[in-house]
Scaffold this motif. Structure first.
Motif, PDB file in Angstrom:
ATOM      1  N   UNK A  95      56.550  59.497  39.332  1.00  0.00           N
ATOM      2  CA  UNK A  95      57.764  59.334  40.136  1.00  0.00           C
ATOM      3  C   UNK A  95      57.455  58.426  41.315  1.00  0.00           C
ATOM      4  N   UNK A  96      58.499  58.064  42.057  1.00  0.00           N
ATOM      5  CA  UNK A  96      58.350  57.274  43.268  1.00  0.00           C
ATOM      6  C   UNK A  96      59.057  57.992  44.402  1.00  0.00           C
ATOM      7  N   UNK A  97      58.448  57.973  45.590  1.00  0.00           N
ATOM      8  CA  UNK A  97      59.046  58.562  46.786  1.00  0.00           C
ATOM      9  C   UNK A  97      58.770  57.630  47.961  1.00  0.00           C
ATOM     10  N   UNK A  98      59.817  57.291  48.720  1.00  0.00           N
ATOM     11  CA  UNK A  98      59.643  56.364  49.824  1.00  0.00           C
ATOM     12  C   UNK A  98      60.452  56.748  51.042  1.00  0.00           C
ATOM     13  N   UNK A  99      60.030  56.202  52.185  1.00  0.00           N
ATOM     14  CA  UNK A  99      60.556  56.600  53.482  1.00  0.00           C
ATOM     15  C   UNK A  99      60.988  55.372  54.283  1.00  0.00           C
ATOM     16  N   UNK A 100      62.218  55.427  54.832  1.00  0.00           N
ATOM     17  CA  UNK A 100      62.731  54.323  55.645  1.00  0.00           C
ATOM     18  C   UNK A 100      62.780  53.054  54.786  1.00  0.00           C
TER      19      UNK A 100
ATOM     20  N   UNK B 291      60.612  52.137  52.832  1.00  0.00           N
ATOM     21  CA  UNK B 291      60.138  52.592  51.534  1.00  0.00           C
ATOM     22  C   UNK B 291      61.190  53.324  50.735  1.00  0.00           C
ATOM     23  N   UNK B 292      62.173  53.924  51.429  1.00  0.00           N
ATOM     24  CA  UNK B 292      63.275  54.549  50.714  1.00  0.00           C
ATOM     25  C   UNK B 292      64.127  53.517  50.002  1.00  0.00           C
ATOM     26  N   UNK B 293      64.336  52.366  50.662  1.00  0.00           N
ATOM     27  CA  UNK B 293      65.067  51.277  50.019  1.00  0.00           C
ATOM     28  C   UNK B 293      64.286  50.734  48.829  1.00  0.00           C
ATOM     29  N   UNK B 294      62.974  50.564  48.997  1.00  0.00           N
ATOM     30  CA  UNK B 294      62.132  50.112  47.883  1.00  0.00           C
ATOM     31  C   UNK B 294      62.182  51.111  46.732  1.00  0.00           C
ATOM     32  N   UNK B 295      62.271  52.381  47.062  1.00  0.00           N
ATOM     33  CA  UNK B 295      62.350  53.419  46.031  1.00  0.00           C
ATOM     34  C   UNK B 295      63.575  53.236  45.148  1.00  0.00           C
ATOM     35  N   UNK B 296      64.717  52.971  45.765  1.00  0.00           N
ATOM     36  CA  UNK B 296      65.931  52.779  44.976  1.00  0.00           C
ATOM     37  C   UNK B 296      65.801  51.536  44.095  1.00  0.00           C
ATOM     38  N   UNK B 297      65.206  50.478  44.638  1.00  0.00           N
ATOM     39  CA  UNK B 297      64.966  49.278  43.836  1.00  0.00           C
ATOM     40  C   UNK B 297      64.049  49.613  42.657  1.00  0.00           C
ATOM     41  N   UNK B 298      63.002  50.383  42.927  1.00  0.00           N
ATOM     42  CA  UNK B 298      62.089  50.783  41.863  1.00  0.00           C
ATOM     43  C   UNK B 298      62.762  51.635  40.810  1.00  0.00           C
ATOM     44  N   UNK B 299      63.715  52.476  41.241  1.00  0.00           N
ATOM     45  CA  UNK B 299      64.453  53.310  40.290  1.00  0.00           C
ATOM     46  C   UNK B 299      65.303  52.475  39.349  1.00  0.00           C
TER      47      UNK B 299
ATOM     48  N   UNK C  20      64.313  49.024  38.602  1.00  0.00           N
ATOM     49  CA  UNK C  20      63.567  47.913  38.017  1.00  0.00           C
ATOM     50  C   UNK C  20      62.251  48.291  37.339  1.00  0.00           C
ATOM     51  N   UNK C  21      61.700  49.461  37.658  1.00  0.00           N
ATOM     52  CA  UNK C  21      60.368  49.805  37.145  1.00  0.00           C
ATOM     53  C   UNK C  21      60.509  50.832  36.016  1.00  0.00           C
ATOM     54  N   UNK C  22      60.244  50.428  34.777  1.00  0.00           N
ATOM     55  CA  UNK C  22      60.478  51.334  33.645  1.00  0.00           C
ATOM     56  C   UNK C  22      59.513  52.506  33.581  1.00  0.00           C
ATOM     57  N   UNK C  23      58.408  52.422  34.313  1.00  0.00           N
ATOM     58  CA  UNK C  23      57.420  53.501  34.254  1.00  0.00           C
ATOM     59  C   UNK C  23      57.860  54.766  34.985  1.00  0.00           C
ATOM     60  N   UNK C  24      58.818  54.676  35.886  1.00  0.00           N
ATOM     61  CA  UNK C  24      59.205  55.845  36.669  1.00  0.00           C
ATOM     62  C   UNK C  24      60.110  56.782  35.881  1.00  0.00           C
ATOM     63  N   UNK C  25      59.903  58.081  36.099  1.00  0.00           N
ATOM     64  CA  UNK C  25      60.742  59.112  35.485  1.00  0.00           C
ATOM     65  C   UNK C  25      61.660  59.791  36.487  1.00  0.00           C
ATOM     66  N   UNK C  26      61.442  59.570  37.776  1.00  0.00           N
ATOM     67  CA  UNK C  26      62.268  60.160  38.825  1.00  0.00           C
ATOM     68  C   UNK C  26      61.992  59.415  40.127  1.00  0.00           C
ATOM     69  N   UNK C  27      62.902  59.573  41.099  1.00  0.00           N
ATOM     70  CA  UNK C  27      62.759  58.866  42.364  1.00  0.00           C
ATOM     71  C   UNK C  27      63.315  59.711  43.503  1.00  0.00           C
ATOM     72  N   UNK C  28      62.676  59.607  44.684  1.00  0.00           N
ATOM     73  CA  UNK C  28      63.116  60.327  45.883  1.00  0.00           C
ATOM     74  C   UNK C  28      63.159  59.345  47.039  1.00  0.00           C
ATOM     75  N   UNK C  29      64.344  59.144  47.614  1.00  0.00           N
ATOM     76  CA  UNK C  29      64.481  58.253  48.762  1.00  0.00           C
ATOM     77  C   UNK C  29      64.767  59.056  50.022  1.00  0.00           C
ATOM     78  N   UNK C  30      64.020  58.747  51.075  1.00  0.00           N
ATOM     79  CA  UNK C  30      64.269  59.304  52.393  1.00  0.00           C
ATOM     80  C   UNK C  30      64.841  58.217  53.290  1.00  0.00           C
ATOM     81  N   UNK C  31      66.071  58.421  53.730  1.00  0.00           N
ATOM     82  CA  UNK C  31      66.777  57.570  54.694  1.00  0.00           C
ATOM     83  C   UNK C  31      66.532  56.070  54.473  1.00  0.00           C
TER      84      UNK C  31
END
Length: 223
Positions: A108-113, A115-123, A125-136
């Motif tokens: 999974x991916x988890x990002x903050x500030x 990194x939260x925006x990058x997390x949504x982009x990763x959710x 564009x990146x096929x390897x992820x199975x889940x994502x958590x964005x903080x603010x």
């Protein structure tokens, strides 16, 4: 607890990051994405916390060694604005996911500030992820459309936040719902960056509530 390591990006170049290992075989993995301050001790501490919870956690260094002190928001803004978010996601973030998948069944991916925006982009564009958590953190729609989110997404947002404002969160949540996406949204009576215990905006009650929700979410989606 962890250590700095090199890993290979999809383009063949070498990136670096901070790896904290759960210490058990086939542990699920979490790619942790930094705030706009860089890969500093607080983000490393979150990797350690994920490892103690049973996850191999790797935070790619998106600023290549640059760390900004908390008082210097101008320098942090310069570093963030100079980052190519899509390239960083496709290369450093995806490379970190691929590295973890060498020993993990799911990541999974988890990002903050920032990194939260990058997390949504990763959710998206990146096929390897199975889940994502964005903080603010929410990216502009030209970088990642809610309709393109391909994994379950959990979001944690502060009600007192100019970066990921309640209005932006409302619009993002509405677009996710309209697209039929799996989106768990939580709001907190706290300020932006409430998870960062090194700053005065830290809100312990909100942070602990959010951490419990993250643990439950990850156990449901990656083990």
């Amino acid at each position: 607890m962890g250590t700095r390591i090199p890993f290979t990006q999809p383009d063949g170049k070498t990136a670096e990051g901070y790896l904290a290992s759960a210490g058990k075989a086939n542990a699920p993995g979490v790619v942790v994405i930094q705030e706009w301050w860089g890969l500093q001790d607080q983000i490393k501490g979150l990797c350690d916390r994920f490892a103690l919870a049973g996850y191999d956690a790797l935070a790619p260094d998106l600023y290549s060694g640059t760390v900004i002190p908390y008082h210097d928001t101008e320098a942090a803004a310069r570093e963030m604005n100079s980052l190519n978010f899509l390239e960083a996601t496709d290369q450093a973030v995806r490379g970190a996911a691929q590295f973890l998948l060498r020993g993990s069944s799911k990541v999974a991916i988890a990002g903050f500030c920032m990194g939260g925006a990058v997390t949504v982009i990763g959710a998206c564009r990146v096929p390897e992820f199975s889940a994502a958590v964005t903080f603010y953190g929410i990216p502009p729609e030209e970088a990642a459309k809610p309709a393109d989110v391909r994994v379950p997404l959990q979001g944690h947002f502060a009600n007192d936040d100019d970066f990921a404002s309640p209005e932006k969160v409302d619009a993002f949540a509405a677009a996710m719902k309209a697209a039929g996406k799996n989106f768990d949204l939580y709001r907190y009576d706290a300020s932006h960056a409430f998870m960062n215990e090194q700053r005065t905006v830290h809100d312990r009650a909100s942070a602990e509530a959010a951490w419990g929700r993250v643990r439950t979410f990850l156990s449901q989606h990656i083990g």
